[in-house]
Design a protein around this motif. Structure first.
Motif, PDB file in Angstrom:
ATOM      1  N   GLU A  48      30.821 -24.020 -60.144  1.00 28.38           N
ATOM      2  CA  GLU A  48      30.105 -25.219 -59.698  1.00 28.38           C
ATOM      3  C   GLU A  48      29.557 -25.944 -60.910  1.00 28.38           C
ATOM      4  O   GLU A  48      29.223 -25.329 -61.919  1.00 28.38           O
ATOM      5  CB  GLU A  48      29.014 -24.884 -58.689  1.00 28.38           C
ATOM      6  N   PHE A  49      29.499 -27.270 -60.800  1.00 22.47           N
ATOM      7  CA  PHE A  49      29.023 -28.099 -61.899  1.00 22.47           C
ATOM      8  C   PHE A  49      28.762 -29.505 -61.403  1.00 22.47           C
ATOM      9  O   PHE A  49      29.163 -29.882 -60.303  1.00 22.47           O
ATOM     10  CB  PHE A  49      30.048 -28.119 -63.052  1.00 22.47           C
ATOM     11  N   THR A  50      28.093 -30.281 -62.252  1.00 24.57           N
ATOM     12  CA  THR A  50      27.881 -31.705 -62.014  1.00 24.57           C
ATOM     13  C   THR A  50      28.660 -32.442 -63.093  1.00 24.57           C
ATOM     14  O   THR A  50      28.583 -32.096 -64.268  1.00 24.57           O
ATOM     15  CB  THR A  50      26.384 -32.060 -62.099  1.00 24.57           C
ATOM     16  N   VAL A  51      29.416 -33.452 -62.696  1.00 24.76           N
ATOM     17  CA  VAL A  51      30.271 -34.157 -63.640  1.00 24.76           C
ATOM     18  C   VAL A  51      29.936 -35.652 -63.638  1.00 24.76           C
ATOM     19  O   VAL A  51      29.613 -36.229 -62.602  1.00 24.76           O
ATOM     20  CB  VAL A  51      31.773 -33.904 -63.337  1.00 24.76           C
ATOM     21  N   TYR A  52      30.003 -36.242 -64.833  1.00 28.35           N
ATOM     22  CA  TYR A  52      29.761 -37.665 -65.035  1.00 28.35           C
ATOM     23  C   TYR A  52      30.948 -38.256 -65.780  1.00 28.35           C
ATOM     24  O   TYR A  52      31.589 -37.572 -66.576  1.00 28.35           O
ATOM     25  CB  TYR A  52      28.533 -37.900 -65.920  1.00 28.35           C
ATOM     26  N   GLY A  53      31.196 -39.550 -65.567  1.00 29.66           N
ATOM     27  CA  GLY A  53      32.239 -40.232 -66.316  1.00 29.66           C
ATOM     28  C   GLY A  53      32.199 -41.720 -66.058  1.00 29.66           C
ATOM     29  O   GLY A  53      31.516 -42.193 -65.152  1.00 29.66           O
ATOM     30  N   ASP A  54      32.956 -42.454 -66.874  1.00 29.18           N
ATOM     31  CA  ASP A  54      33.049 -43.903 -66.731  1.00 29.18           C
ATOM     32  C   ASP A  54      34.054 -44.326 -65.671  1.00 29.18           C
ATOM     33  O   ASP A  54      34.003 -45.422 -65.148  1.00 29.18           O
ATOM     34  CB  ASP A  54      33.489 -44.540 -68.061  1.00 29.18           C
ATOM     35  N   ALA A  55      35.035 -43.436 -65.381  1.00 27.73           N
ATOM     36  CA  ALA A  55      36.116 -43.776 -64.466  1.00 27.73           C
ATOM     37  C   ALA A  55      36.527 -42.539 -63.689  1.00 27.73           C
ATOM     38  O   ALA A  55      36.210 -41.417 -64.082  1.00 27.73           O
ATOM     39  CB  ALA A  55      37.306 -44.320 -65.257  1.00 27.73           C
ATOM     40  N   ASP A  56      37.236 -42.744 -62.586  1.00 25.94           N
ATOM     41  CA  ASP A  56      37.743 -41.627 -61.804  1.00 25.94           C
ATOM     42  C   ASP A  56      38.506 -40.678 -62.712  1.00 25.94           C
ATOM     43  O   ASP A  56      39.191 -41.112 -63.640  1.00 25.94           O
ATOM     44  CB  ASP A  56      38.660 -42.129 -60.693  1.00 25.94           C
ATOM     45  N   ALA A  57      38.388 -39.380 -62.443  1.00 25.07           N
ATOM     46  CA  ALA A  57      38.986 -38.390 -63.340  1.00 25.07           C
ATOM     47  C   ALA A  57      39.799 -37.357 -62.573  1.00 25.07           C
ATOM     48  O   ALA A  57      39.476 -37.002 -61.443  1.00 25.07           O
ATOM     49  CB  ALA A  57      37.897 -37.683 -64.140  1.00 25.07           C
ATOM     50  N   GLN A  58      40.849 -36.887 -63.235  1.00 25.90           N
ATOM     51  CA  GLN A  58      41.606 -35.740 -62.746  1.00 25.90           C
ATOM     52  C   GLN A  58      41.059 -34.523 -63.466  1.00 25.90           C
ATOM     53  O   GLN A  58      40.996 -34.501 -64.695  1.00 25.90           O
ATOM     54  CB  GLN A  58      43.086 -35.894 -63.038  1.00 25.90           C
ATOM     55  N   ILE A  59      40.667 -33.518 -62.699  1.00 17.98           N
ATOM     56  CA  ILE A  59      40.072 -32.306 -63.261  1.00 17.98           C
ATOM     57  C   ILE A  59      41.004 -31.125 -63.003  1.00 17.98           C
ATOM     58  O   ILE A  59      41.520 -30.968 -61.893  1.00 17.98           O
ATOM     59  CB  ILE A  59      38.686 -32.040 -62.649  1.00 17.98           C
ATOM     60  N   THR A  60      41.195 -30.329 -64.031  1.00 16.79           N
ATOM     61  CA  THR A  60      41.985 -29.106 -63.921  1.00 16.79           C
ATOM     62  C   THR A  60      41.082 -27.930 -64.276  1.00 16.79           C
ATOM     63  O   THR A  60      40.423 -27.946 -65.309  1.00 16.79           O
ATOM     64  CB  THR A  60      43.189 -29.138 -64.886  1.00 16.79           C
ATOM     65  N   LEU A  61      41.062 -26.925 -63.403  1.00 12.28           N
ATOM     66  CA  LEU A  61      40.288 -25.711 -63.637  1.00 12.28           C
ATOM     67  C   LEU A  61      41.241 -24.523 -63.695  1.00 12.28           C
ATOM     68  O   LEU A  61      42.236 -24.491 -62.977  1.00 12.28           O
ATOM     69  CB  LEU A  61      39.286 -25.470 -62.501  1.00 12.28           C
ATOM     70  N   GLU A  62      40.910 -23.547 -64.514  1.00 11.80           N
ATOM     71  CA  GLU A  62      41.652 -22.287 -64.560  1.00 11.80           C
ATOM     72  C   GLU A  62      40.883 -21.282 -63.722  1.00 11.80           C
ATOM     73  O   GLU A  62      39.743 -20.944 -64.032  1.00 11.80           O
ATOM     74  CB  GLU A  62      41.776 -21.782 -65.999  1.00 11.80           C
ATOM     75  N   LEU A  63      41.530 -20.819 -62.631  1.00 14.07           N
ATOM     76  CA  LEU A  63      40.913 -19.855 -61.723  1.00 14.07           C
ATOM     77  C   LEU A  63      41.877 -18.688 -61.519  1.00 14.07           C
ATOM     78  O   LEU A  63      42.791 -18.506 -62.310  1.00 14.07           O
ATOM     79  CB  LEU A  63      40.562 -20.550 -60.398  1.00 14.07           C
ATOM     80  N   GLU A  64      41.701 -17.951 -60.462  1.00 13.77           N
ATOM     81  CA  GLU A  64      42.573 -16.812 -60.185  1.00 13.77           C
ATOM     82  C   GLU A  64      43.957 -17.296 -59.727  1.00 13.77           C
ATOM     83  O   GLU A  64      44.068 -18.258 -58.952  1.00 13.77           O
ATOM     84  CB  GLU A  64      41.935 -15.950 -59.094  1.00 13.77           C
ATOM     85  N   ASP A  65      45.014 -16.616 -60.179  1.00 15.20           N
ATOM     86  CA  ASP A  65      46.383 -16.958 -59.798  1.00 15.20           C
ATOM     87  C   ASP A  65      46.587 -16.839 -58.288  1.00 15.20           C
ATOM     88  O   ASP A  65      46.110 -15.900 -57.658  1.00 15.20           O
ATOM     89  CB  ASP A  65      47.394 -16.016 -60.472  1.00 15.20           C
ATOM     90  N   SER A  66      47.304 -17.813 -57.730  1.00 17.65           N
ATOM     91  CA  SER A  66      47.733 -17.794 -56.323  1.00 17.65           C
ATOM     92  C   SER A  66      46.608 -17.456 -55.343  1.00 17.65           C
ATOM     93  O   SER A  66      46.800 -16.690 -54.400  1.00 17.65           O
ATOM     94  CB  SER A  66      48.891 -16.810 -56.134  1.00 17.65           C
ATOM     95  N   ALA A  67      45.455 -18.017 -55.559  1.00 21.82           N
ATOM     96  CA  ALA A  67      44.307 -17.801 -54.668  1.00 21.82           C
ATOM     97  C   ALA A  67      43.953 -19.119 -53.995  1.00 21.82           C
ATOM     98  O   ALA A  67      44.232 -20.198 -54.519  1.00 21.82           O
ATOM     99  CB  ALA A  67      43.117 -17.271 -55.458  1.00 21.82           C
ATOM    100  N   GLU A  68      43.326 -19.035 -52.831  1.00 23.91           N
ATOM    101  CA  GLU A  68      42.938 -20.234 -52.100  1.00 23.91           C
ATOM    102  C   GLU A  68      41.453 -20.522 -52.313  1.00 23.91           C
ATOM    103  O   GLU A  68      40.622 -19.603 -52.285  1.00 23.91           O
ATOM    104  CB  GLU A  68      43.228 -20.074 -50.611  1.00 23.91           C
ATOM    105  N   TYR A  69      41.139 -21.790 -52.533  1.00 21.98           N
ATOM    106  CA  TYR A  69      39.775 -22.212 -52.802  1.00 21.98           C
ATOM    107  C   TYR A  69      39.407 -23.389 -51.906  1.00 21.98           C
ATOM    108  O   TYR A  69      40.264 -24.208 -51.564  1.00 21.98           O
ATOM    109  CB  TYR A  69      39.622 -22.653 -54.264  1.00 21.98           C
ATOM    110  N   GLU A  70      38.138 -23.459 -51.561  1.00 23.43           N
ATOM    111  CA  GLU A  70      37.609 -24.606 -50.833  1.00 23.43           C
ATOM    112  C   GLU A  70      36.830 -25.451 -51.828  1.00 23.43           C
ATOM    113  O   GLU A  70      36.012 -24.930 -52.585  1.00 23.43           O
ATOM    114  CB  GLU A  70      36.718 -24.152 -49.692  1.00 23.43           C
ATOM    115  N   ILE A  71      37.079 -26.753 -51.812  1.00 24.62           N
ATOM    116  CA  ILE A  71      36.430 -27.670 -52.751  1.00 24.62           C
ATOM    117  C   ILE A  71      35.456 -28.552 -51.983  1.00 24.62           C
ATOM    118  O   ILE A  71      35.786 -29.105 -50.942  1.00 24.62           O
ATOM    119  CB  ILE A  71      37.481 -28.547 -53.474  1.00 24.62           C
ATOM    120  N   SER A  72      34.263 -28.681 -52.544  1.00 23.57           N
ATOM    121  CA  SER A  72      33.251 -29.552 -51.976  1.00 23.57           C
ATOM    122  C   SER A  72      32.795 -30.518 -53.066  1.00 23.57           C
ATOM    123  O   SER A  72      32.561 -30.104 -54.202  1.00 23.57           O
ATOM    124  CB  SER A  72      32.112 -28.684 -51.457  1.00 23.57           C
ATOM    125  N   VAL A  73      32.730 -31.802 -52.719  1.00 25.58           N
ATOM    126  CA  VAL A  73      32.303 -32.839 -53.655  1.00 25.58           C
ATOM    127  C   VAL A  73      31.104 -33.546 -53.040  1.00 25.58           C
ATOM    128  O   VAL A  73      31.199 -34.104 -51.950  1.00 25.58           O
ATOM    129  CB  VAL A  73      33.446 -33.833 -53.948  1.00 25.58           C
TER     130      VAL A  73
END
Length: 137
Positions: free
Chosen positions: A77-102
């Motif tokens: 979890e984190f808070t992110v700031y930027g000037d424009a919409d961003a594509q974010i890539t995270l390294e997590l566990e291989d072949s695992a399912e995650y729920e994303i909340s924004v």
């Protein structure tokens, strides 16, 4: 100001903050010690990238500033700031399912690829922080 002027820092609560999307030239800090791990950050207006112990953790295109990143076995979890919409890539566990909340709203479920990469986009503007929570299912 949401950018991290020192490029990377440890927070009092044990989290880590990094990135400066205001820089015109590539800047980096290597061998930053935090909670027994060695971090490296590269950042400027076009990209922000974080590595921990030589392994990929986070990347955004264009560059962003990340505050209070917390990584656990259950996700990140984190808070992110930027000037424009961003594509974010995270390294997590291989072949695992995650729920994303924004910003507290469910953004859906995603499965990482064989390399453990999870890629998603966030709508950003400099004035507004976006809270991201990624939880392993």
């Amino acid at each position: 100001m949401p950018v991290v002027n020192e490029l990377i820092r440890s927070e009092v609560d044990g989290t880590i903050s990094f990135g400066n999307f205001k820089l015109d030239a590539k800047s980096k800090v290597a061998d930053f010690e935090h909670c027994g791990d060695s971090y490296k950050v590269k950042t400027f207006k076009e990209i922000t990238k974080l590595e921990r112990n030589g392994l990929f953790v986070y990347e955004s295109v264009p560059g962003t500033a990340v505050n209070n990143m917390k990584i656990t076995e259950k996700g990140v979890e984190f808070t992110v700031y930027g000037d424009a919409d961003a594509q974010i890539t995270l390294e997590l566990e291989d072949s695992a399912e995650y729920e994303i909340s924004v910003n507290g709203e469910n953004a859906g479920k995603m499965k990482t690829n064989l390399g453990g990469k999870l890629i998603f986009s966030v709508d950003l503007s400099e004035e507004n922080a976006v809270e991201v929570v990624v939880v392993k299912l």
